[in-house]
Each structure stands twice: as structure tokens, then as C-alpha cells.
Write a protein that holds these residues in place. Structure first.
Motif, PDB file in Angstrom:
ATOM      1  N   CYS A 186      15.217 -27.293 -41.786  1.00 13.87           N
ATOM      2  CA  CYS A 186      15.360 -26.358 -42.902  1.00 13.87           C
ATOM      3  C   CYS A 186      14.619 -25.056 -42.620  1.00 13.87           C
ATOM      4  N   PRO A 187      15.330 -23.939 -42.567  1.00 11.71           N
ATOM      5  CA  PRO A 187      14.649 -22.657 -42.357  1.00 11.71           C
ATOM      6  C   PRO A 187      13.827 -22.277 -43.590  1.00 11.71           C
ATOM      7  N   LEU A 188      12.690 -21.647 -43.346  1.00 17.39           N
ATOM      8  CA  LEU A 188      11.866 -21.117 -44.430  1.00 17.39           C
ATOM      9  C   LEU A 188      12.208 -19.642 -44.615  1.00 17.39           C
ATOM     10  N   ARG A 189      12.218 -19.216 -45.863  1.00 16.77           N
ATOM     11  CA  ARG A 189      12.479 -17.805 -46.153  1.00 16.77           C
ATOM     12  C   ARG A 189      11.202 -17.179 -46.718  1.00 16.77           C
ATOM     13  N   TRP A 190      10.947 -15.954 -46.333  1.00 15.98           N
ATOM     14  CA  TRP A 190       9.742 -15.263 -46.788  1.00 15.98           C
ATOM     15  C   TRP A 190       9.673 -15.260 -48.314  1.00 15.98           C
TER      16      TRP A 190
ATOM     17  N   PRO B 281       0.063 -28.250 -48.447  1.00  9.73           N
ATOM     18  CA  PRO B 281       0.759 -26.969 -48.549  1.00  9.73           C
ATOM     19  C   PRO B 281       1.475 -26.636 -47.243  1.00  9.73           C
ATOM     20  N   LEU B 282       2.650 -26.096 -47.362  1.00 12.13           N
ATOM     21  CA  LEU B 282       3.435 -25.655 -46.203  1.00 12.13           C
ATOM     22  C   LEU B 282       3.327 -24.137 -46.137  1.00 12.13           C
ATOM     23  N   VAL B 283       2.762 -23.647 -45.041  1.00  7.85           N
ATOM     24  CA  VAL B 283       2.529 -22.213 -44.868  1.00  7.85           C
ATOM     25  C   VAL B 283       3.719 -21.606 -44.136  1.00  7.85           C
ATOM     26  N   TYR B 284       4.101 -20.397 -44.535  1.00  5.24           N
ATOM     27  CA  TYR B 284       5.251 -19.742 -43.912  1.00  5.24           C
ATOM     28  C   TYR B 284       5.070 -19.622 -42.404  1.00  5.24           C
ATOM     29  N   ARG B 285       6.161 -19.880 -41.690  1.00  2.00           N
ATOM     30  CA  ARG B 285       6.231 -19.647 -40.236  1.00  2.00           C
ATOM     31  C   ARG B 285       7.702 -19.465 -39.890  1.00  2.00           C
ATOM     32  N   PRO B 286       8.011 -18.899 -38.730  1.00  2.00           N
ATOM     33  CA  PRO B 286       9.416 -18.654 -38.387  1.00  2.00           C
ATOM     34  C   PRO B 286      10.190 -19.933 -38.056  1.00  2.00           C
ATOM     35  N   GLU B 287       9.507 -20.995 -37.644  1.00  4.94           N
ATOM     36  CA  GLU B 287      10.211 -22.227 -37.264  1.00  4.94           C
ATOM     37  C   GLU B 287      10.624 -22.995 -38.519  1.00  4.94           C
ATOM     38  N   PRO B 288      11.757 -23.672 -38.451  1.00  5.30           N
ATOM     39  CA  PRO B 288      12.174 -24.489 -39.599  1.00  5.30           C
ATOM     40  C   PRO B 288      11.248 -25.694 -39.778  1.00  5.30           C
ATOM     41  N   VAL B 289      11.310 -26.282 -40.955  1.00  2.00           N
ATOM     42  CA  VAL B 289      10.563 -27.516 -41.218  1.00  2.00           C
ATOM     43  C   VAL B 289      11.554 -28.679 -41.175  1.00  2.00           C
ATOM     44  N   ARG B 290      11.076 -29.838 -40.770  1.00  2.00           N
ATOM     45  CA  ARG B 290      11.913 -31.026 -40.618  1.00  2.00           C
ATOM     46  C   ARG B 290      12.015 -31.763 -41.961  1.00  2.00           C
ATOM     47  N   ILE B 291      13.230 -32.109 -42.328  1.00  2.00           N
ATOM     48  CA  ILE B 291      13.440 -32.964 -43.493  1.00  2.00           C
ATOM     49  C   ILE B 291      14.171 -34.213 -43.013  1.00  2.00           C
TER      50      ILE B 291
ATOM     51  N   ASP C 256      23.852 -31.230 -46.468  1.00  2.00           N
ATOM     52  CA  ASP C 256      24.135 -31.349 -45.035  1.00  2.00           C
ATOM     53  C   ASP C 256      24.496 -32.797 -44.691  1.00  2.00           C
ATOM     54  N   PHE C 257      23.704 -33.731 -45.172  1.00  2.00           N
ATOM     55  CA  PHE C 257      23.958 -35.154 -44.920  1.00  2.00           C
ATOM     56  C   PHE C 257      25.276 -35.605 -45.542  1.00  2.00           C
ATOM     57  N   LEU C 258      25.485 -35.292 -46.830  1.00  2.00           N
ATOM     58  CA  LEU C 258      26.678 -35.782 -47.522  1.00  2.00           C
ATOM     59  C   LEU C 258      27.945 -35.151 -46.960  1.00  2.00           C
ATOM     60  N   PHE C 259      27.860 -33.868 -46.623  1.00  2.00           N
ATOM     61  CA  PHE C 259      29.035 -33.186 -46.074  1.00  2.00           C
ATOM     62  C   PHE C 259      29.447 -33.817 -44.752  1.00  2.00           C
TER      63      PHE C 259
ATOM     64  N   ASN D 197       6.218 -24.419 -54.995  1.00  2.00           N
ATOM     65  CA  ASN D 197       6.642 -25.791 -55.288  1.00  2.00           C
ATOM     66  C   ASN D 197       8.085 -25.892 -55.780  1.00  2.00           C
ATOM     67  N   GLY D 198       8.532 -24.904 -56.537  1.00  2.00           N
ATOM     68  CA  GLY D 198       9.898 -24.932 -57.053  1.00  2.00           C
ATOM     69  C   GLY D 198      10.964 -24.835 -55.970  1.00  2.00           C
ATOM     70  N   ARG D 199      10.601 -24.302 -54.803  1.00  2.00           N
ATOM     71  CA  ARG D 199      11.595 -24.119 -53.735  1.00  2.00           C
ATOM     72  C   ARG D 199      11.909 -25.427 -53.012  1.00  2.00           C
ATOM     73  N   TYR D 200      11.000 -26.392 -53.095  1.00  2.00           N
ATOM     74  CA  TYR D 200      11.230 -27.646 -52.375  1.00  2.00           C
ATOM     75  C   TYR D 200      12.494 -28.362 -52.846  1.00  2.00           C
ATOM     76  N   VAL D 201      12.792 -28.255 -54.135  1.00  2.00           N
ATOM     77  CA  VAL D 201      14.001 -28.902 -54.651  1.00  2.00           C
ATOM     78  C   VAL D 201      15.244 -28.295 -53.985  1.00  2.00           C
ATOM     79  N   ASP D 202      15.201 -26.981 -53.724  1.00  2.00           N
ATOM     80  CA  ASP D 202      16.307 -26.333 -52.999  1.00  2.00           C
ATOM     81  C   ASP D 202      16.397 -26.860 -51.571  1.00  2.00           C
TER      82      ASP D 202
END
Length: 144
Positions: free
Chosen positions: A15-19, A73-83, A43-46, A30-35
Motif C-alpha cells: 500500500c503506497p503512503l500519501r503525504w 505509529p507509521l511514519v511517512y516514507r516513500p516505500e509502501p507498507v505491507r498489508i 485488491d484481494f477480492l478483485f 488513524n482515519g486513513r487506515y480504514v482506506d
């Protein structure tokens, strides 16, 4: 094909992080995690629906419940985070998706979450049961 390296029967989404997802401290709001969870789930269901012909799995679902536990806490970085996500329960008219949002190196768990989904027939405007094809598709990702 899904990458199951993180555990038994897990779908992996990067999952890419957006600034704009960050709060004033540079942490993901915290509200962005649901997105993020929704992006991973779609992605999985499709992919699953496409592979197995369970087309209603992509679209005909309503979220009945979300549970989100914030671990670090997840700090912004250019690399995506794994879900990583998997199916923890399949009932006649609902199923549950469990998730971990994490980094592997070093292993850091940011969020543990769970979503209960119910199939919905939008044409008839009513809840419906999980079809045998859908159950077979979902069963492929039952794990822990």
C-alpha cells in the motif's frame, strides 16, 4: 498470483503512503487506515473474483463491522507498507477478513484489524447468502 510469504494463506498488498495521509507529526492519520484496509481488500477480492468467477464478490458487499487496533505509529516514507490479509471466518451470510499492516525488516506491526462483510443483492435491495462459488473462492484464503 498472491504473495503468501508472510504466512499461511495470506494475500499481500503493498500500500503506497500519501503525504496527505499524515497528521502534523508525520504519522499516518488513524482515519486513513480504514482506506488502506479497503484498498487491500478490494485488491484481494478483485483478483480472487476474477480468478474464480465469483464476480459478485467484488461489488455486492457491505461492511457490517470494522475493528481496528493501533499498535505503533507509521511514519511517512516513500516505500509502501505491507498489508497481509486473510479470511478468518465464513458463515452462511457473512465472512470476516483479518489484516495486519506491518513491515518485515525489522518486523514492526502497526495495525491489526478485522472487517465483517455481508453479501448484498443491490438489484433486489436485500442481504443474500454466500454462494457456493464464493465460498470456494473465500476458502482458499482461510488462514491465521
Amino acid at each position: 498470483m498472491p504473495d503468501h510469504s508472510g504466512g499461511h494463506n495470506r494475500h499481500v498488498y503493498h500500500c503506497p503512503l500519501r503525504w496527505g495521509d499524515m497528521d502534523a507529526l508525520g504519522h499516518v492519520n488513524n482515519g486513513r487506515y480504514v482506506d488502506y484496509l479497503q484498498d487491500a481488500r478490494v485488491d484481494f477480492l478483485f483478483r480472487t473474483a476474477k480468478e474464480l468467477g465469483a464476480d459478485d464478490l467484488e461489488t455486492g458487499l457491505l461492511v457490517a463491522r470494522h475493528e481496528v487496533q493501533y499498535r505503533a505509529p507509521l511514519v511517512y516514507r516513500p516505500e509502501p507498507v505491507r498489508i497481509e490479509l486473510w479470511i478468518s471466518e465464513i458463515k452462511a451470510a457473512s465472512f470476516t477478513v483479518d489484516y495486519e499492516i506491518l513491515d518485515l525488516e525489522p518486523r514492526t506491526l502497526y495495525v491489526e484489524a478485522r472487517t465483517r462483510l455481508v453479501p448484498f443483492d443491490f438489484a433486489a435491495n436485500r442481504l443474500r447468502r454466500i454462494s457456493p462459488v464464493e465460498k470456494a473462492a473465500l476458502s482458499k484464503l482461510v488462514g491465521s
